[in-house]
Design an enzyme around this catalytic site. Structure first.
Site, short mmCIF file in Angstrom:
data_model
loop_
_atom_site.label_atom_id
_atom_site.label_comp_id
_atom_site.label_asym_id
_atom_site.label_seq_id
_atom_site.Cartn_x
_atom_site.Cartn_y
_atom_site.Cartn_z
N GLY A 1 44.93 40.28 32.96
CA GLY A 1 45.94 40.04 33.98
C GLY A 1 47.20 39.42 33.40
O GLY A 1 48.32 39.82 33.73
N ARG B 1 48.04 36.90 27.49
CA ARG B 1 46.72 37.22 26.95
C ARG B 1 46.73 38.58 26.28
O ARG B 1 46.01 38.81 25.30
CB ARG B 1 45.67 37.17 28.06
CG ARG B 1 45.24 35.78 28.42
CD ARG B 1 44.05 35.78 29.38
NE ARG B 1 43.59 34.42 29.63
CZ ARG B 1 42.64 34.11 30.50
NH1 ARG B 1 42.09 35.08 31.23
NH2 ARG B 1 42.27 32.87 30.68
N ARG C 1 59.92 43.26 33.08
CA ARG C 1 59.50 42.08 33.85
C ARG C 1 58.56 41.16 33.06
O ARG C 1 57.73 40.46 33.62
CB ARG C 1 58.83 42.50 35.16
CG ARG C 1 59.71 43.33 36.07
CD ARG C 1 59.10 43.53 37.43
NE ARG C 1 59.95 44.35 38.28
CZ ARG C 1 59.83 44.45 39.59
NH1 ARG C 1 58.87 43.78 40.21
NH2 ARG C 1 60.63 45.21 40.30
N ARG D 1 39.49 46.36 32.32
CA ARG D 1 40.00 45.04 32.69
C ARG D 1 39.18 43.99 31.98
O ARG D 1 37.94 43.99 32.04
CB ARG D 1 39.94 44.86 34.20
CG ARG D 1 40.07 43.40 34.65
CD ARG D 1 40.38 43.26 36.12
NE ARG D 1 39.96 41.98 36.65
CZ ARG D 1 40.48 40.79 36.34
NH1 ARG D 1 41.44 40.72 35.45
NH2 ARG D 1 40.02 39.69 36.90
N SER E 1 38.89 36.98 34.07
CA SER E 1 38.04 35.84 34.41
C SER E 1 37.64 35.94 35.88
O SER E 1 38.21 36.70 36.65
CB SER E 1 38.78 34.52 34.17
OG SER E 1 39.96 34.46 34.94
N ASP F 1 35.01 29.55 36.17
CA ASP F 1 34.72 28.44 37.09
C ASP F 1 33.57 28.83 38.01
O ASP F 1 33.24 30.02 38.12
CB ASP F 1 35.96 28.05 37.91
CG ASP F 1 36.53 29.22 38.70
OD1 ASP F 1 36.25 29.30 39.90
OD2 ASP F 1 37.25 30.05 38.11
N ARG G 1 38.31 28.21 27.83
CA ARG G 1 38.71 29.54 28.29
C ARG G 1 39.07 30.44 27.11
O ARG G 1 38.72 31.61 27.07
CB ARG G 1 39.92 29.42 29.23
CG ARG G 1 39.59 28.94 30.64
CD ARG G 1 40.86 28.72 31.43
NE ARG G 1 40.59 28.22 32.77
CZ ARG G 1 40.55 28.98 33.86
NH1 ARG G 1 40.77 30.26 33.76
NH2 ARG G 1 40.30 28.44 35.04
#
Length: 234
Positions: free
Chosen positions: A21, A25, A44, A88, A91, A205, A218
């Site tokens: 996302g 990353r 963008r 994809r 998380s 989480d 993470r």
């Protein structure tokens, strides 16, 4: 060739593209895992890169947050850049009590409160499922490397801030493993265009227990997930 959201050359993307996302990353994956990675798009600040992994061309591009954003980038990658396999890597928040932080989930299917797949499917309920070939490759790679993964249904939510506790109990009752925000939309786009898609998630989480990884945790967990996915696909 350019699109409203991607300014890459026509042949800039590999047939395999990872979709985190966060565009940073995507940059992290390109710099940490790919050889000779080059930035190919930056509209963008949604960064995309192409390099090689073990000699095989691989691309990685940020997809943003939520089904609408992910659907835009997936559609343009498929229609205009010939991407055939979209994975994809993201998380999720765990739902089931026997799932813990750092666990990896392979989203075999994705339930959702979004209406996008009904719009695609003439108002009917569409079963948003992963490509079995991709799913099997990653599951078998995990088994070979003794890395525990969970395979099952996730929930792609439209709302990040959802305070309805009865919703959580319903998800648990129906065996939902975790909550994220993109998989159902990605699977719908892939089905519409006849390509393969998979979602691989690190549990960052636990919604019911209020647990969460630190930023350093993470990063480590994300590395393990990406390594597993790349080794399985290549």
């Amino acid at each position: 060739m350019t699109t409203p959201h991607i300014n890459a050359a026509k042949d800039a993307f590999a047939p395999i593209c990872l979709l985190p996302g966060d565009p940073l990353r995507a940059e992290f994956i390109a710099n940490s895992f790919l050889t000779d990675a080059k930035q190919v798009t930056n509209v963008r600040n949604m960064l995309g890169f192409t390099g090689t992994y073990k000699g095989v061309p691989v691309s990685v591009m940020g997809s943003g947050m939520g089904i609408p954003s992910c659907s835009i980038y997936a559609t343009e990658l498929i229609r205009f850049y010939g991407v055939k396999q979209l994975v994809r890597v993201g998380s999720c928040g765990a739902v089931q009590p026997d799932i813990n932080l750092h666990d990896i989930i392979l989203a075999q299917g994705a339930s959702t409160d979004s209406g996008v797949n009904r719009q695609r499917f003439s108002g009917l309920d569409f079963a948003a499922i992963a490509d079995f070939g991709l799913l099997r490759k990653v599951a078998e790679q995990a088994e070979q490397t003794n890395l525990k993964v969970r395979v099952g249904n996730v929930f792609s939510a439209d709302l990040f801030y959802q305070d309805d506790r009865s919703r959580l109990e319903l998800l648990r009752k129906y065996g939902i493993l975790g909550v994220e925000m993109e998989a159902a939309g990605l699977y719908g786009v892939a089905a519409e265009h006849g390509v393969a898609a998979l979602t691989v998630l690190t549990v960052s989480d636990h919604i019911a227990r209020g647990e969460a990884m630190s930023s350093s945790e993470r990063q480590i967990g994300f590395r393990d997930m990406v390594q597993l996915t790349l080794d399985a696909l290549i």
